[in-house]
Design a protein around this motif. Sequence first.
Motif, PDB file in Angstrom:
ATOM      1  N   ASP A 161      13.173  -2.435 -15.465  1.00  0.00           N
ATOM      2  CA  ASP A 161      11.575  -1.737 -15.430  1.00  0.00           C
ATOM      3  C   ASP A 161      10.679  -1.291 -16.766  1.00  0.00           C
ATOM      4  N   GLU A 162      10.575  -1.680 -17.540  1.00  0.00           N
ATOM      5  CA  GLU A 162      10.348  -1.269 -19.088  1.00  0.00           C
ATOM      6  C   GLU A 162      10.904  -0.079 -19.572  1.00  0.00           C
ATOM      7  N   PRO A 163      11.621  -1.535 -19.858  1.00  0.00           N
ATOM      8  CA  PRO A 163      13.060  -1.384 -20.232  1.00  0.00           C
ATOM      9  C   PRO A 163      12.936  -0.808 -21.954  1.00  0.00           C
ATOM     10  N   SER A 212      -1.168  -2.671 -17.722  1.00  0.00           N
ATOM     11  CA  SER A 212      -1.482  -1.454 -18.425  1.00  0.00           C
ATOM     12  C   SER A 212      -0.456  -0.123 -17.480  1.00  0.00           C
ATOM     13  N   ASN A 213      -1.245   0.586 -17.464  1.00  0.00           N
ATOM     14  CA  ASN A 213      -0.052   1.836 -16.510  1.00  0.00           C
ATOM     15  C   ASN A 213      -0.925   1.674 -15.362  1.00  0.00           C
ATOM     16  N   GLY A 214      -0.205   2.092 -14.222  1.00  0.00           N
ATOM     17  CA  GLY A 214      -0.881   1.829 -13.310  1.00  0.00           C
ATOM     18  C   GLY A 214      -1.398   0.247 -12.367  1.00  0.00           C
ATOM     19  N   ALA A 215      -0.895  -0.405 -13.374  1.00  0.00           N
ATOM     20  CA  ALA A 215      -1.459  -1.681 -12.885  1.00  0.00           C
ATOM     21  C   ALA A 215      -0.453  -2.621 -11.351  1.00  0.00           C
ATOM     22  N   GLY A 216       0.325  -1.567 -11.365  1.00  0.00           N
ATOM     23  CA  GLY A 216       1.293  -2.520 -10.043  1.00  0.00           C
ATOM     24  C   GLY A 216       3.013  -3.036 -10.501  1.00  0.00           C
ATOM     25  N   LYS A 217       3.198  -2.839 -11.409  1.00  0.00           N
ATOM     26  CA  LYS A 217       4.088  -3.790 -11.501  1.00  0.00           C
ATOM     27  C   LYS A 217       5.338  -2.793 -11.483  1.00  0.00           C
ATOM     28  N   SER A 218       5.393  -1.557 -10.935  1.00  0.00           N
ATOM     29  CA  SER A 218       6.585  -1.073 -10.534  1.00  0.00           C
ATOM     30  C   SER A 218       6.385  -0.984  -9.316  1.00  0.00           C
ATOM     31  N   THR A 219       5.326  -1.079  -8.441  1.00  0.00           N
ATOM     32  CA  THR A 219       5.173  -2.078  -7.500  1.00  0.00           C
ATOM     33  C   THR A 219       5.959  -2.234  -6.555  1.00  0.00           C
ATOM     34  N   LEU A 220       5.906  -3.760  -7.433  1.00  0.00           N
ATOM     35  CA  LEU A 220       6.200  -5.116  -7.853  1.00  0.00           C
ATOM     36  C   LEU A 220       7.961  -4.781  -7.263  1.00  0.00           C
ATOM     37  N   LEU A 221       8.390  -4.461  -8.178  1.00  0.00           N
ATOM     38  CA  LEU A 221       9.736  -4.496  -8.340  1.00  0.00           C
ATOM     39  C   LEU A 221      10.859  -4.105  -7.346  1.00  0.00           C
ATOM     40  N   ARG A 222      10.222  -2.473  -6.808  1.00  0.00           N
ATOM     41  CA  ARG A 222      10.204  -1.753  -5.107  1.00  0.00           C
ATOM     42  C   ARG A 222      10.106  -2.564  -4.316  1.00  0.00           C
ATOM     43  N   ALA A 223       9.735  -3.208  -4.485  1.00  0.00           N
ATOM     44  CA  ALA A 223       8.913  -4.281  -3.123  1.00  0.00           C
ATOM     45  C   ALA A 223       9.735  -5.205  -2.797  1.00  0.00           C
ATOM     46  N   ARG A 235      -4.280   0.692  -2.263  1.00  0.00           N
ATOM     47  CA  ARG A 235      -3.427  -0.531  -2.194  1.00  0.00           C
ATOM     48  C   ARG A 235      -3.371  -0.705  -3.816  1.00  0.00           C
ATOM     49  N   ALA A 236      -1.622  -0.936  -3.250  1.00  0.00           N
ATOM     50  CA  ALA A 236      -0.997  -0.824  -5.192  1.00  0.00           C
ATOM     51  C   ALA A 236      -1.199  -2.553  -5.456  1.00  0.00           C
ATOM     52  N   LEU A 237      -0.180  -3.890  -4.350  1.00  0.00           N
ATOM     53  CA  LEU A 237      -0.777  -5.148  -4.805  1.00  0.00           C
ATOM     54  C   LEU A 237      -1.111  -6.022  -3.988  1.00  0.00           C
ATOM     55  N   GLY A 291       1.316  -0.874  -0.081  1.00  0.00           N
ATOM     56  CA  GLY A 291      -0.454   0.463  -0.251  1.00  0.00           C
ATOM     57  C   GLY A 291       0.836   1.934  -0.112  1.00  0.00           C
ATOM     58  N   TYR A 292       0.338   2.486  -0.241  1.00  0.00           N
ATOM     59  CA  TYR A 292       0.576   3.710  -0.495  1.00  0.00           C
ATOM     60  C   TYR A 292       0.003   4.143   0.286  1.00  0.00           C
ATOM     61  N   GLY A 293       0.326   4.414   1.259  1.00  0.00           N
ATOM     62  CA  GLY A 293      -1.170   4.914   2.011  1.00  0.00           C
ATOM     63  C   GLY A 293      -2.164   4.587   2.216  1.00  0.00           C
ATOM     64  N   GLU A 341       6.445  -5.163 -18.669  1.00  0.00           N
ATOM     65  CA  GLU A 341       6.745  -4.235 -19.965  1.00  0.00           C
ATOM     66  C   GLU A 341       5.034  -3.818 -19.441  1.00  0.00           C
ATOM     67  N   GLN A 342       5.460  -2.835 -20.685  1.00  0.00           N
ATOM     68  CA  GLN A 342       3.858  -2.604 -21.520  1.00  0.00           C
ATOM     69  C   GLN A 342       3.734  -2.802 -22.761  1.00  0.00           C
ATOM     70  N   ASN A 343       5.154  -2.828 -23.431  1.00  0.00           N
ATOM     71  CA  ASN A 343       5.254  -3.607 -24.994  1.00  0.00           C
ATOM     72  C   ASN A 343       4.933  -4.970 -24.560  1.00  0.00           C
ATOM     73  N   PRO A 368      16.365   0.856 -12.710  1.00  0.00           N
ATOM     74  CA  PRO A 368      14.778   0.960 -12.349  1.00  0.00           C
ATOM     75  C   PRO A 368      13.585   1.910 -13.785  1.00  0.00           C
ATOM     76  N   GLU A 369      12.726   2.249 -13.516  1.00  0.00           N
ATOM     77  CA  GLU A 369      11.572   2.837 -14.995  1.00  0.00           C
ATOM     78  C   GLU A 369      11.666   4.361 -15.394  1.00  0.00           C
ATOM     79  N   GLY A 370      12.602   5.079 -16.510  1.00  0.00           N
ATOM     80  CA  GLY A 370      12.487   6.139 -16.718  1.00  0.00           C
ATOM     81  C   GLY A 370      14.361   6.110 -16.820  1.00  0.00           C
ATOM     82  N   PHE A 413      11.646   4.875  -0.222  1.00  0.00           N
ATOM     83  CA  PHE A 413      11.616   6.634  -0.963  1.00  0.00           C
ATOM     84  C   PHE A 413      10.651   6.562  -1.631  1.00  0.00           C
ATOM     85  N   HIS A 414       8.852   6.075  -1.822  1.00  0.00           N
ATOM     86  CA  HIS A 414       7.773   6.383  -2.883  1.00  0.00           C
ATOM     87  C   HIS A 414       6.607   6.692  -1.906  1.00  0.00           C
ATOM     88  N   GLY A 415       7.046   5.839  -0.446  1.00  0.00           N
ATOM     89  CA  GLY A 415       6.380   6.106   0.052  1.00  0.00           C
ATOM     90  C   GLY A 415       5.119   4.997   0.811  1.00  0.00           C
TER      91      GLY A 415
HETATM   92  P1  ATP Z   1       3.228   2.625 -14.626  1.00  0.00           P
HETATM   93  O1  ATP Z   1       3.488   1.872 -15.715  1.00  0.00           O
HETATM   94  O2  ATP Z   1       2.252   3.834 -14.864  1.00  0.00           O
HETATM   95  O3  ATP Z   1       5.121   3.220 -14.015  1.00  0.00           O
HETATM   96  P2  ATP Z   1       2.706   0.084 -13.100  1.00  0.00           P
HETATM   97  O4  ATP Z   1       2.214  -0.417 -13.224  1.00  0.00           O
HETATM   98  O5  ATP Z   1       4.682   0.437 -12.511  1.00  0.00           O
HETATM   99  O6  ATP Z   1       2.124   1.676 -14.264  1.00  0.00           O
HETATM  100  P3  ATP Z   1       2.104   1.238 -10.354  1.00  0.00           P
HETATM  101  O7  ATP Z   1       3.363   2.400 -10.462  1.00  0.00           O
HETATM  102  O8  ATP Z   1       2.772   0.384  -9.704  1.00  0.00           O
HETATM  103  O9  ATP Z   1       2.019   1.223 -11.382  1.00  0.00           O
HETATM  104  O10 ATP Z   1       1.226   1.633  -9.650  1.00  0.00           O
HETATM  105  C1  ATP Z   1       0.218   1.153  -9.105  1.00  0.00           C
HETATM  106  C2  ATP Z   1      -0.467   2.031  -7.794  1.00  0.00           C
HETATM  107  O11 ATP Z   1      -0.413   2.347  -7.297  1.00  0.00           O
HETATM  108  C3  ATP Z   1      -1.290   3.324  -9.159  1.00  0.00           C
HETATM  109  O12 ATP Z   1      -2.197   3.454  -8.820  1.00  0.00           O
HETATM  110  C4  ATP Z   1      -0.551   4.151  -8.832  1.00  0.00           C
HETATM  111  O13 ATP Z   1      -1.257   5.079  -8.964  1.00  0.00           O
HETATM  112  C5  ATP Z   1      -0.239   3.972  -6.988  1.00  0.00           C
HETATM  113  N1  ATP Z   1       1.194   4.705  -6.387  1.00  0.00           N
HETATM  114  C6  ATP Z   1       2.645   4.589  -7.256  1.00  0.00           C
HETATM  115  N2  ATP Z   1       3.143   5.180  -6.741  1.00  0.00           N
HETATM  116  C7  ATP Z   1       2.560   5.931  -5.932  1.00  0.00           C
HETATM  117  C8  ATP Z   1       3.186   6.745  -4.822  1.00  0.00           C
HETATM  118  N3  ATP Z   1       4.553   7.110  -4.353  1.00  0.00           N
HETATM  119  N4  ATP Z   1       2.102   7.193  -3.959  1.00  0.00           N
HETATM  120  C9  ATP Z   1       1.425   7.328  -4.050  1.00  0.00           C
HETATM  121  N5  ATP Z   1       0.706   6.305  -5.264  1.00  0.00           N
HETATM  122  C10 ATP Z   1       1.194   5.453  -5.642  1.00  0.00           C
END
Ligand code: ATP
Length: 245
Positions: A169-171, A39-50, A19-21, A14-16, A201-203, A91-93, A57-59
Amino acid sequence: MGGAALDVRQLSVGYGPVRALREVTLEVPEGAVVTVLGSNGAGKSTLLRAISRTLSFHGGAVTAGSVAFAGRPLEGRTPDRVVAAGVSQVPEGRQVFARMTVEDNLRAGALGARGDRGARSAALRRVHELFPVLAERAQQRAGLLSGGEQQMLAVGRALMAAPRLLLLDEPSLGLAPMMAARIADTVREINAQGTSVLLVEQNAALALRLASRAYVLEVGEVTLSGPADELAASDEVRRRYLGVV
Ligand code: ATP
C-alpha cells in the motif's frame, strides 16, 4: 506464470452507509506485478483491506463479490489465516512497532505464518540480504529509523511470512525520489525471486514502470485496465495520473 494467483470478482465494500468499492473485478496472475492507480479516496487501501481481511478493524465490510487466492476463497478467514494462505500486506503508512527493535518487528511478521524455525531463519536471511541496513540496525528501536528505512522494515516484516503474494500500500508515499526508486528496485527483486505483487500507488509513473498490468480506480470503480505500457501511453492516464498536459 500460470493462472490467477489472486482473483477478485465483483467486489463491493461499504463503511456503514459509505460505499467505498463497487463491483471491482481484478486479477493478479501468478508471478506478476499488478498495480492499482487512483487518487486520494479512490478506494485503493479498502481493496487491500478486503483482500487481507482487515476491513473490520476499520469499520468496513464486504457487501458483495468474492476474493480467492490460488483457487481458494479467502472469505471467512481471519487475517492470520490469510497470511498462512500466502498473502501478506504492507500497510499504508508502514505502521512499524516504533518501540520494538527492528529484529522484533521482523519476528512479528512471521507470526501466523506457516513453517518451522528453519523457514523463519531462511526468511530472515533473505530480508537481511535485501535490506542490509535492517541487519545493521537489528537492535535499534524501529521508531529511530528514517522514513525510507521504516518502509524497508515494513516490507521486510511482510516478507518474514514468505508470502506468495505481497500486497503493497503506497510504498513510495512521503519518500524522497531516490529512496522511492530504491524501494521500487527491491520490489522488482522480490518479484524476480518468485513473489507476485499487488501494488497500490498514487505515484503512477513509478508504479507503471514496475507493473505488467494496471487498473485505474476512481471513486470505488475500475474505470480503466490493461497492460501497463498501454495505460502509460493513454491520454487519459497521462493527463490525470502522469501530469502530462
Ligand atoms: P488514500 O490514498 O487517501 O488512502 P485510497 O484510495 O486508499 O485513498 P480508501 O482509503 O480506500 O482510499 O478510501 C475509500 C473511501 O472509503 C473514501 O471515500 C474514504 O473516505 C472511505 N473510507 C476509508 N476508510 C474509512 C473508514 N475507516 N470509515 C469510513 N470511511 C472510510
